[in-house]
Structure formats: C-alpha cells, structure tokens
Design a protein around this motif. Sequence first.
Motif, PDB file in Angstrom:
ATOM      1  N   ASP A 147       0.805  -1.218   0.000  1.00 31.91           N
ATOM      2  CA  ASP A 147       0.000   0.000   0.000  1.00 31.91           C
ATOM      3  C   ASP A 147       0.839   1.269   0.000  1.00 31.91           C
ATOM      4  O   ASP A 147       0.317   2.365   0.203  1.00 31.91           O
ATOM      5  CB  ASP A 147      -0.936   0.004   1.206  1.00 31.91           C
ATOM      6  N   THR A 148       2.140   1.138  -0.245  1.00 29.71           N
ATOM      7  CA  THR A 148       3.043   2.296  -0.170  1.00 29.71           C
ATOM      8  C   THR A 148       2.610   3.409  -1.108  1.00 29.71           C
ATOM      9  O   THR A 148       2.620   4.595  -0.730  1.00 29.71           O
ATOM     10  CB  THR A 148       4.479   1.872  -0.506  1.00 29.71           C
ATOM     11  N   TRP A 149       2.220   3.077  -2.310  1.00 27.04           N
ATOM     12  CA  TRP A 149       1.848   4.081  -3.309  1.00 27.04           C
ATOM     13  C   TRP A 149       0.651   4.887  -2.836  1.00 27.04           C
ATOM     14  O   TRP A 149       0.611   6.108  -3.003  1.00 27.04           O
ATOM     15  CB  TRP A 149       1.542   3.382  -4.630  1.00 27.04           C
ATOM     16  N   TYR A 150      -0.325   4.253  -2.229  1.00 25.26           N
ATOM     17  CA  TYR A 150      -1.522   4.955  -1.756  1.00 25.26           C
ATOM     18  C   TYR A 150      -1.181   5.916  -0.615  1.00 25.26           C
ATOM     19  O   TYR A 150      -1.716   7.026  -0.537  1.00 25.26           O
ATOM     20  CB  TYR A 150      -2.575   3.958  -1.258  1.00 25.26           C
ATOM     21  N   LEU A 151      -0.286   5.479   0.280  1.00 27.37           N
ATOM     22  CA  LEU A 151      -0.002   6.246   1.484  1.00 27.37           C
ATOM     23  C   LEU A 151       0.809   7.509   1.217  1.00 27.37           C
ATOM     24  O   LEU A 151       0.967   8.343   2.106  1.00 27.37           O
ATOM     25  CB  LEU A 151       0.743   5.365   2.492  1.00 27.37           C
ATOM     26  N   ARG A 152       1.314   7.651   0.017  1.00 26.90           N
ATOM     27  CA  ARG A 152       2.108   8.841  -0.308  1.00 26.90           C
ATOM     28  C   ARG A 152       1.256  10.081  -0.514  1.00 26.90           C
ATOM     29  O   ARG A 152       1.792  11.192  -0.612  1.00 26.90           O
ATOM     30  CB  ARG A 152       2.941   8.574  -1.570  1.00 26.90           C
ATOM     31  N   SER A 153      -0.046   9.944  -0.584  1.00 26.78           N
ATOM     32  CA  SER A 153      -0.908  11.088  -0.862  1.00 26.78           C
ATOM     33  C   SER A 153      -2.242  10.929  -0.157  1.00 26.78           C
ATOM     34  O   SER A 153      -2.863   9.863  -0.219  1.00 26.78           O
ATOM     35  CB  SER A 153      -1.131  11.218  -2.380  1.00 26.78           C
ATOM     36  N   GLU A 154      -2.680  11.992   0.515  1.00 33.95           N
ATOM     37  CA  GLU A 154      -3.996  11.980   1.144  1.00 33.95           C
ATOM     38  C   GLU A 154      -5.094  11.882   0.085  1.00 33.95           C
ATOM     39  O   GLU A 154      -6.152  11.283   0.322  1.00 33.95           O
ATOM     40  CB  GLU A 154      -4.205  13.242   1.981  1.00 33.95           C
ATOM     41  N   TYR A 155      -4.844  12.462  -1.087  1.00 31.76           N
ATOM     42  CA  TYR A 155      -5.836  12.401  -2.147  1.00 31.76           C
ATOM     43  C   TYR A 155      -6.007  10.968  -2.647  1.00 31.76           C
ATOM     44  O   TYR A 155      -7.126  10.544  -2.954  1.00 31.76           O
ATOM     45  CB  TYR A 155      -5.445  13.330  -3.294  1.00 31.76           C
ATOM     46  N   ARG A 156      -4.915  10.232  -2.746  1.00 29.43           N
ATOM     47  CA  ARG A 156      -5.022   8.831  -3.162  1.00 29.43           C
ATOM     48  C   ARG A 156      -5.794   8.018  -2.134  1.00 29.43           C
ATOM     49  O   ARG A 156      -6.621   7.169  -2.487  1.00 29.43           O
ATOM     50  CB  ARG A 156      -3.621   8.240  -3.356  1.00 29.43           C
TER      51      ARG A 156
END
Length: 202
Positions: free
Chosen positions: A73-82
């Motif tokens: 889930d690293t990619w998702y956690l990089r952005s609040e919008y994601r």
Amino acid sequence: MNSELSSLPIPAVRKLPAWITAAGTLEAIRLIELGARAGLVHQVTGMDQTNANRLYREIHRRPSPAGQAPFTDTWYLRSEYRMLHAALVWKLYQRFGQSEDRPARRLIDVYETYLFLVQEPQLDITHVAFVPDLIKSNLWIERECTACHTPFPVPRVSTRVLCPGCRLHQSFRCSACGTARSGYRKGRRKTTCPACGWRHLQ
C-alpha cells in the motif's frame, strides 16, 4: 495393464456456454479500453494470458506494458488524495458487491462509476482493482472517523483516527473555528489564525 487403461472411459471436455464466453470476451475488451493490462485482464476474467496479450495488441496496436501488479500500500499512502479516492473506491466495491456479477463486471462498474464521480481521478484501474485485496488480506481495516463518523479504510498498523477527507479539510481550514487558510508545508513555523487566534502549522 495397458488394456485396462484403454478400457477406461475418456472424460468429456466441459465446454462453457457460448454466452459466458462471449460475456467474458466483452468484459476483457472493456477492461483493456479502460486501461487494464493483459495481466489484470487474465486475473479477473480467467482469460488465457496469451489470448489476453493478443487481445490487448489488437485493441491498442502495441504489446501490453510489462510490470508487476501492486503488492503493497506504499503508493496509496504517499498522498492523502489517493487515500481519499481509495476510500471512495472501497465504498463503491461494497455497493456493487451486493450483486452477483462476475469479478470483471464488478470492476468495470466500480471503475466507470469512480470516473463519473470524480473530476481528477487519482487511481488507475490497476490500483482500483487492488483496493479490495488490501482489505481481504487484512493489511487495511475499516475504522470510524472521529470527526465525521464515516467508516474509512486505513492500514492496520496506522494510528490515524481521521478519514482522508477530514484530514484534507483540516489542512485548509482552521481546526478551531473553520476559517479558510492555505495548506501548510512541512517545516514551516506556526502561524496564528486571523479569525480566532488559534496557532497552527501553516
């Protein structure tokens, strides 16, 4: 021994009904049109990988891009919008999960509805397809937001108590009085809200 084996009945090859095969092909075509790679098409439709690659090439006139599907889930956690969009996608999966549609049909419905609801999509179809896997694998759990009381997906190890929507709201509004303010940057000094005097990060 050979004569005994030769006398055994040969099991008949079970053929799928024509309408199922046709529906699966149409779903594969739509998935590819929506941006799915051949690997994802193979995963959700059960279509042979070779045929999925062939179909992708027929539609886009180029081979399917290489690369692995997401597994963290690293990619998702990089952005609040994601994370906000992932929460929306999970709500859509819960809504469409009440039907008995095939996985490919459900993914198409979820992704098309997601594209209809948002002006600037943050997730492509590959990351939309991975959201329910994060829940099923217990990497993410549902937690109730302490501000708006809406359930939202969050990593199991996370201590967050606010949903992404409320976190974004508090980035642009004073947490005390709600007055609009610019988003803060990391490392900036605290400033005072001109309306209520509350000191917060800019």
